[in-house]
Motif scaffolding. Structure first.
Motif, PDB file in Angstrom:
ATOM      1  N   PHE A 150       2.562   8.260   7.753  1.00 12.17           N
ATOM      2  CA  PHE A 150       1.699   7.100   7.567  1.00 12.17           C
ATOM      3  C   PHE A 150       0.958   7.215   6.233  1.00 12.17           C
ATOM      4  O   PHE A 150       0.463   8.292   5.886  1.00 12.17           O
ATOM      5  N   THR A 151       0.869   6.087   5.511  1.00 11.38           N
ATOM      6  CA  THR A 151       0.182   6.046   4.219  1.00 11.38           C
ATOM      7  C   THR A 151      -0.828   4.916   4.207  1.00 11.38           C
ATOM      8  O   THR A 151      -0.515   3.789   4.598  1.00 11.38           O
ATOM      9  N   SER A 152      -2.045   5.233   3.738  1.00  9.30           N
ATOM     10  CA  SER A 152      -3.096   4.224   3.627  1.00  9.30           C
ATOM     11  C   SER A 152      -3.124   3.617   2.232  1.00  9.30           C
ATOM     12  O   SER A 152      -2.917   4.307   1.237  1.00  9.30           O
ATOM     13  N   ASN A 153      -3.387   2.311   2.174  1.00  6.94           N
ATOM     14  CA  ASN A 153      -3.609   1.613   0.908  1.00  6.94           C
ATOM     15  C   ASN A 153      -4.889   0.776   1.013  1.00  6.94           C
ATOM     16  O   ASN A 153      -5.041  -0.213   0.313  1.00  6.94           O
ATOM     17  N   ASN A 154      -5.773   1.194   1.942  1.00  7.59           N
ATOM     18  CA  ASN A 154      -7.053   0.501   2.182  1.00  7.59           C
ATOM     19  C   ASN A 154      -6.859  -0.969   2.503  1.00  7.59           C
ATOM     20  O   ASN A 154      -7.668  -1.814   2.104  1.00  7.59           O
ATOM     21  N   GLY A 155      -5.794  -1.280   3.232  1.00  8.85           N
ATOM     22  CA  GLY A 155      -5.534  -2.674   3.596  1.00  8.85           C
ATOM     23  C   GLY A 155      -5.882  -2.941   5.051  1.00  8.85           C
ATOM     24  O   GLY A 155      -7.047  -3.122   5.394  1.00  8.85           O
ATOM     25  N   PHE A 156      -4.859  -2.927   5.895  1.00  8.81           N
ATOM     26  CA  PHE A 156      -5.039  -3.203   7.321  1.00  8.81           C
ATOM     27  C   PHE A 156      -4.399  -2.085   8.133  1.00  8.81           C
ATOM     28  O   PHE A 156      -3.513  -1.381   7.662  1.00  8.81           O
ATOM     29  N   ASN A 157      -4.832  -1.937   9.366  1.00  8.60           N
ATOM     30  CA  ASN A 157      -4.425  -0.803  10.184  1.00  8.60           C
ATOM     31  C   ASN A 157      -2.957  -0.882  10.611  1.00  8.60           C
ATOM     32  O   ASN A 157      -2.373  -1.963  10.673  1.00  8.60           O
ATOM     33  N   CYS A 158      -2.398   0.293  10.919  1.00 10.48           N
ATOM     34  CA  CYS A 158      -1.002   0.399  11.341  1.00 10.48           C
ATOM     35  C   CYS A 158      -0.937   0.638  12.850  1.00 10.48           C
ATOM     36  O   CYS A 158      -1.692   1.454  13.380  1.00 10.48           O
ATOM     37  N   TYR A 159      -0.012  -0.059  13.506  1.00  7.04           N
ATOM     38  CA  TYR A 159       0.202   0.094  14.945  1.00  7.04           C
ATOM     39  C   TYR A 159       1.700   0.294  15.213  1.00  7.04           C
ATOM     40  O   TYR A 159       2.529  -0.455  14.684  1.00  7.04           O
ATOM     41  N   MET A 160       2.018   1.273  16.054  1.00 11.70           N
ATOM     42  CA  MET A 160       3.407   1.539  16.427  1.00 11.70           C
ATOM     43  C   MET A 160       3.448   1.873  17.914  1.00 11.70           C
ATOM     44  O   MET A 160       2.504   2.459  18.456  1.00 11.70           O
ATOM     45  N   ASP A 161       4.544   1.527  18.581  1.00 10.30           N
ATOM     46  CA  ASP A 161       4.625   1.766  20.021  1.00 10.30           C
ATOM     47  C   ASP A 161       6.074   1.960  20.446  1.00 10.30           C
ATOM     48  O   ASP A 161       7.006   1.531  19.761  1.00 10.30           O
TER      49      ASP A 161
END
Length: 208
Positions: A150-161
């Motif tokens: 996972f990589t952050s770009n200070n945008g919106f959160n990541c969700y996986m399932d």
């Protein structure tokens, strides 16, 4: 491997034999039943928890890897990966271009090979089912692990399932599946197929 993340009692409790590795920074992966930025009221199936990466608040460039349990793929030359990912359209195509997850595998738990990237942005908001052929070197291994970097770009959160790692099916998958009739004891289905066959196999599950 069938991991639904629904047997977890606490946000920072990992499924058996799964763990995280810090690649850049010390930002933690958690497992939530809802979230914000973008707002989600429940996980993909509405049955429990999902993988949550707080890329909205984590520093730009922060990277943490979610590592699967080790698996033996000897006897299975072709493997595939299925999971559900939540896409968002906020910010537009030109922003937060590095935010998302990089798909990787390792046969020794330390050297990782990348083979695909899922970006957070999409023109359509919502859950999207991913079906990805794993690299040839993933098959026929006495021990191999899958990594989600996972990589952050200070945008919106990541969700996986709902992560599924399995041998690739040799069956022809039907399409345009529709429920024609449904009650408590009976269901009638219709579908189309590119092949003509006299027999069909089907599978029933309580979830997934």
């Amino acid at each position: 491997v069938y991991e639904r993340f629904n047997e977890i009692d606490f946000s920072y409790e990992f499924p058996d034999c799964w763990y995280q590795e810090y690649e850049s920074g010390t930002a933690d992966i958690s497992f939530e039943d809802s979230g914000d930025n973008p707002s989600l009221l429940h996980d993909w199936g509405g049955l429990g928890r999902m993988v949550f990466w707080n890329s909205h608040d984590y520093p730009n460039g922060a990277q943490t890897r979610l590592v699967s349990k080790a698996m033996n793929t000897v006897g299975n030359p072709e493997m595939e990966l299925n999971f559900n990912w939540y896409h968002w359209s906020a910010g537009g195509e030109l922003f937060y271009t590095t935010e998302g997850v990089e798909l990787q595998y390792s046969t020794d738990g330390s050297t990782w090979t990348s083979f695909d990237t899922i970006r957070n942005y999409n023109s359509v908001d919502g859950w999207d089912f991913k079906q990805i052929d794993l690299p040839p070197d993933f098959g026929e291994q006495p021990s191999v692990q899958l990594g989600f970097l996972f990589t952050s770009n200070n945008g919106f959160n990541c969700y996986m399932d709902d992560v599924v790692i399995k041998p690739k099916s040799t069956c022809t998958v039907p399409y345009d599946i529709e429920i024609q009739y449904l009650d408590t004891s009976r269901v009638d289905l219709s579908w189309l197929s590119s092949l003509t066959g006299a027999n069909y196999e089907y599978e029933l599950r309580t979830e997934g």
